[in-house]
Structures are given as structure tokens and as C-alpha cells.
Enzyme design. Sequence first.
Site, PDB file in Angstrom:
ATOM      1  N   GLY A 101       0.766  -1.239   0.000  1.00 30.31           N
ATOM      2  CA  GLY A 101       0.000   0.000   0.000  1.00 30.31           C
ATOM      3  C   GLY A 101       0.795   1.286   0.000  1.00 30.31           C
ATOM      4  O   GLY A 101       0.362   2.272  -0.580  1.00 30.31           O
ATOM      5  N   ASP A 116      -5.611   1.661  10.600  1.00 28.01           N
ATOM      6  CA  ASP A 116      -7.004   1.302  10.806  1.00 28.01           C
ATOM      7  C   ASP A 116      -7.180   0.922  12.282  1.00 28.01           C
ATOM      8  O   ASP A 116      -7.210   1.802  13.137  1.00 28.01           O
ATOM      9  CB  ASP A 116      -7.272   0.119   9.855  1.00 28.01           C
ATOM     10  CG  ASP A 116      -8.724  -0.057   9.519  1.00 28.01           C
ATOM     11  OD1 ASP A 116      -9.409  -0.707  10.302  1.00 28.01           O
ATOM     12  OD2 ASP A 116      -9.164   0.454   8.476  1.00 28.01           O
TER      13      ASP A 116
END
Lengths: 203, 181
Positions: free
Chosen positions: A46, A105
Site C-alpha cells: 500500500g 485502521d
Amino acid sequence: MGLRDDVDKILIPEQELQARVAELGQAINTTYTDADRPLLVCVLKGAFMFLADLTRHLEIRHEVDFMEISSYGAGTVSSGVVRILLDLEQNIERRHVLIVEDIIDSGRTLDYITRNLETRRPASLRVCTLLSKPARREIDVPLDFVGFEIPDEFVMGYGLDFAEEYRNLPFIGVLKEEVYQAATNHTSPRAPSASAGGRRSRG
Amino acid sequence: MKLPDAIERILLDEETIAAQVCELAAQISADYADADDLVLVGVLKGAFIFMADLARHLTVPHRVDFIALSSYNRNTVSTGAVRLIMDTRASITGRHVLVIEDIVDTGYTLEYLLRTFHARQPASLRACALLSKPERHQIEVSVDYLGFEIPDVWVVGYGLDYADRFRTLPYIAALKREVYE
């Protein structure tokens, strides 16, 4: 362009994103010196796009290294323990380390990576993340540089994927609900996609 | 702009690189317009910046994957055999594979990599490299998409390093000979 048709809305447009990345670069420039020679640790996949742009703004001497991780499965989610598919090339003992992440997250994976790297006795360990979803946090992890705090929506683009697609969009967008609903049986935007592998289960 | 002391001169500036990356992306987007399941396989560490910029300009859907290599020792140079430290995350069988390299030097590594990947029966297999040093080639290897041919000098920047230094310079520059000799 087909991929863009799946975008419900643009959360962070390209210009705003690039301006913020430049600011983060400046913040890093004032935090470290040439003598510190920080090692930027990019967590794949990512963060590669963020890293590429971030380093363009660094004026201090630095190096980059990569880690790729994969979750073991549902049973280990709460511990954050992940399998290291690619470990650092460099020994980080007594080095200044800056972890570069795309998104934080739950925080569990980052917490584990931080603990893992701490055992190697770096001189310092900091975290730079492009995005953070505070509403999703399950464990308190200190973040030194944060690009944007975002709501708990299904975001993709600029390195972030859904089922491995959309990573190359130059902005951060929210995926249309019907796209991720079609790809999964779950109904919550938290639902992990089977093939996204890395990111949905990542912290 | 002040150049680092170790830099001899800039070979390719930021604008020149960006324009060529755009051009390569347009060619690739056209060639793969009808291809399902395109995967770009970037070779770490050198290709990460090229990959980030190239992918952004592609208009065709694709996945990205990364591999990391390490050389065994001098004895294996002529076969190009390298150790795959990290293999692709997803299988490439039946997919259209485009290997993304920063530079083709002797060509041994890329040739070995293509042979390795070919054995996995991808739907198609091509290579894209930002730089190539024709004077250094020892083996014929086809690069389907090439950014620039450059002379045989040690280059750094835009992903390429010298002992891990200068990797993130936004341009490609020649290192002073006294630095690496």
C-alpha cells in the site's frame, strides 16, 4: 476510464494530497538531521506510492527499505501478529527508523510491527502514515506524522486497493457501495474482501 | 539547485523523466487495452519510484506486485541466477505480466527473471525498463518498453542508488568516478 466509474466520491483530490505530502516531507526534514540518516521503512504494498512522493520532498540524507507482510488469518487478528514475507535488508540497530504506512485502521498490525522493530534496538522509531481512521482504532499507537484523518469509509487509490485494483488512482476516493457489496457477502464497510488480503485485515 | 558533492552531472532531469514515463504509460495502456488481468511486477528496491509514477498514468486496470532479488556470488554472474528473496504475492499463471525494472545493465538478471516467469506460463510476458546501458549488455534480452538508453556511467536517483545513497533524488545523475572507483 473504467476504474473511475466505481468511485462514489473523491475524498482527497490529487492537489490536496500532493500538498499534504510535501508538508509531511518538510516536517520530516525538520525532525531529522543528515547525521541521523533515517531509514524509511515502507510497508508494502500500500505505501509504495506515498513513499515515492514523500521522498521527493526530503532534503535530509536518508535511506529506504521495504517490508511486506501478510496476515496469518482470522485467529491472529487481535494480536496483530503478521507473517513477514520480506524483512528489512538493513540491520536497524542504532538506526533512526521511520515507518511509512498508507493507512492506520485498528492499529493492531502497526503495533505489532513497532514491537517487532523495537526488539532490534533502533536509535529511534517513528511512524508516518498518509491516512488514519481514528474511529476504527482498537489499540493506541503513537503516530508522529499523519497526512489526513478520515472517516470510516471504504477508501482506495494512491496505493490503497480493493481486491488489488484502484491502487493507481492519483487521489483518495470512496468506493461505490454496490462495487464492494458485489464482491463480498458481508454488508458492513468493515467487511474484509477475500482477495484484498493485505489491507482490509491490516491495522 | 545545489547538487550533492558526489554528483558529476544530471543526465535526465525531472521533467524529461516525467514526460517519458507518461509516454511509456500511453504505449502500455494502448497495447493492453483489451487484456484482462494485467499485473505489473516491480523489482525492488530500484523500481519503486518508476512503478509509482508509471502506474498512475496507466488507463488500463492492473494489479501491482513486487519481487525482491539478491545475487548469489560472482560465480553465478554468467547465468544470471539470482535468489528470489520475495516472490510475487499472487500467481502469474494465465496473467499478462509486465516486469518493471529500473535499469538493464548486463541483461543477465532480467533474462533470468523472464525465463523464471516464463516457466509459470503467464498469458504474456514483457519487460519495461526505465534505463538501459547498451555498452554493458552481455546477453540479448528484449525490453519491450524502454525509457532511455544511457552511457556506461554509474547513475543514481529516481530509485537507483550507490550503497543505498542518492536513491530518492528526483532526477537521474552520473556519480563522480572517484566516488565509485
